[in-house]
Scaffold this motif. Structure first.
Motif, PDB file in Angstrom:
ATOM      1  N   GLU A  81      -5.590   4.168  -0.894  1.00 26.33           N
ATOM      2  CA  GLU A  81      -5.133   2.971  -0.240  1.00 26.33           C
ATOM      3  C   GLU A  81      -6.195   1.562  -0.569  1.00 26.33           C
ATOM      4  O   GLU A  81      -5.580   0.540  -0.553  1.00 26.33           O
ATOM      5  CB  GLU A  81      -5.243   3.097   1.321  1.00 26.33           C
ATOM      6  N   VAL A 134       0.794  -1.352  -0.022  1.00 33.19           N
ATOM      7  CA  VAL A 134      -0.111   0.094   0.146  1.00 33.19           C
ATOM      8  C   VAL A 134       0.837   1.447   0.053  1.00 33.19           C
ATOM      9  O   VAL A 134       0.458   2.173  -0.701  1.00 33.19           O
ATOM     10  CB  VAL A 134      -0.910   0.073   1.043  1.00 33.19           C
ATOM     11  N   VAL A 173       0.251   4.740  -2.091  1.00 34.54           N
ATOM     12  CA  VAL A 173      -0.064   6.093  -1.706  1.00 34.54           C
ATOM     13  C   VAL A 173       0.870   7.277  -1.978  1.00 34.54           C
ATOM     14  O   VAL A 173       0.566   8.307  -2.395  1.00 34.54           O
ATOM     15  CB  VAL A 173      -0.179   5.838  -0.316  1.00 34.54           C
TER      16      VAL A 173
END
Length: 364
Positions: free
Chosen positions: A163, A153, A157
């Motif tokens: 996310e 993740v 980002v």
């Protein structure tokens, strides 16, 4: 009468001594598996526990490197020097071992069941299908797997994506993965947004089969008389892989780790942002880098046709060599290995298809 009683007592003592001696005749079992550190650790624990419970049994456990496993096992078993107990993939069992008569049929009684129906009822439907031929069964599942997409993740980002982003199609994956890739000043790729695993033929085949299921590719015609690998459906499956490398510049086989002991080493090391993962790989990532695992999301694979999703299931099975001289004891050992589904789930992330596995304490 006293004399007769004495004779009977002596006879009974002799018989009981003979029975005890027979029960304690030493037995040596050989057990081979491929390399997967969490699995190997639990295998070693369960082997030791079985020998403690059965002092007359010695189990010689051998771990074979992944890149040599399939060839070594088949050659050894075919030539009569293979192990009594093996842990083998369903594709190999069905294509190589069962047609050659190299695997013994399940010993239901030795496995602790009154009937085959009782044994099958202990598993979810089709859990044993990967070790079945002509209506007979030849193994118990040690792990049942399907493919998912692992996403780190923080990389998403950093690139400006939310996310909870997840791709619906392979094109969506390719576009985002290409943005996550990084290159040096000379244009050489240093980080891959997405990649597969390039260890050996088994891995290539396994991953291609996943894509082939989505495009409708089959390797042979229905009569099994002609290869169809060059059909438009099979070319379409290969095109997905090709495009990840050449169109989106997300993947790069030349950068792939060749460490067969830890197949997901690239993802663990952080040189890949997204990759295929199966349940067994979860513990591998967690042990390799707990922080990376904490920031990993698992989502469904992208699809060629999102309205009609497809994915494959593959499995490994504990099986007994048909040439073994200690088949009954081998199946008893397998029963012991299979009697700890909670430990396999908690320690190794192996799903074994047991009925009620979602109710295990370890599943909470």
């Amino acid at each position: 009468m006293k004399k007769m009683s004495l004779i009977l007592l002596v006879v009974l003592l002799v018989l009981s001594t003979s029975l005890v001696a027979a029960q304690e005749d030493p037995i040596t079992l050989t057990f081979w598996s491929h390399t997967h550190p969490p699995m190997v650790d639990l295998n070693e624990q369960l082997v030791a526990e079985y020998m403690d419970l059965n002092p007359h049994v010695t189990i010689e456990y051998q771990v074979i490197p992944n890149n040599l496993f399939f060839e070594t096992m088949l050659v050894s078993t075919s030539t009569g020097v293979g192990p009594d107990v093996m842990n083998m993939g369903n594709a190999q069992l069905i294509s190589d071992y069962l047609p050659r008569g190299l695997i013994a049929e399940l010993d239901v009684e030795a496995l602790g069941f009154d009937s085959l129906d009782d044994l099958l009822a202990a598993y979810v439907p089709n859990a044993l299908a990967g070790a079945m031929m002509d209506g007979s069964y030849y193994g118990l599942p040690s792990e049942i797997n399907t493919d998912m997409l692992a996403i780190y993740v923080p990389d998403l980002v950093e690139a400006g994506y939310p996310e909870d982003w997840a791709p619906t199609t392979w094109d969506e994956l390719g576009e985002v993965a290409g943005e996550l890739s990084r290159f040096d000043e000379n244009g050489n790729q240093t980080h891959r947004g997405f990649d597969l695993v390039y260890l050996h033929a088994g891995w290539f085949s396994n991953q291609f089969q996943t894509l082939a299921m989505q495009t409708g590719c089959t390797y042979y015609n229905e009569e099994l008389t002609e290869s169809t690998i060059n059909s438009p459906e099979c070319v379409a499956a290969a095109q997905i892989w090709h495009d990840m490398i050449f169109e989106y510049q997300a993947a790069n086989p030349s950068l792939s780790s060749r460490e067969s002991t830890v197949p997901l080493q690239d993802y663990i090391d952080g040189t890949v942002s997204m990759t295929f993962i199966q349940p067994w790989g979860m513990e591998l990532v967690r042990q390799g880098d707990p922080e990376r695992w904490e920031n990993t999301r698992l989502v469904a694979l992208p699809q060629v046709d999102p309205e009609n999703p497809a994915n494959k299931i593959n499995a490994y099975y504990w099986a007994v060599n048909s040439g073994s001289d200690v088949q009954e004891e081998a199946w008893k050992f397998i029963a012991h290995m299979a009697s700890h589904p909670g430990r396999w789930l908690l320690d190794v992330n192996f799903l074994q298809g047991n009925v009620g596995m979602d109710e295990l304490p370890e599943a909470v």
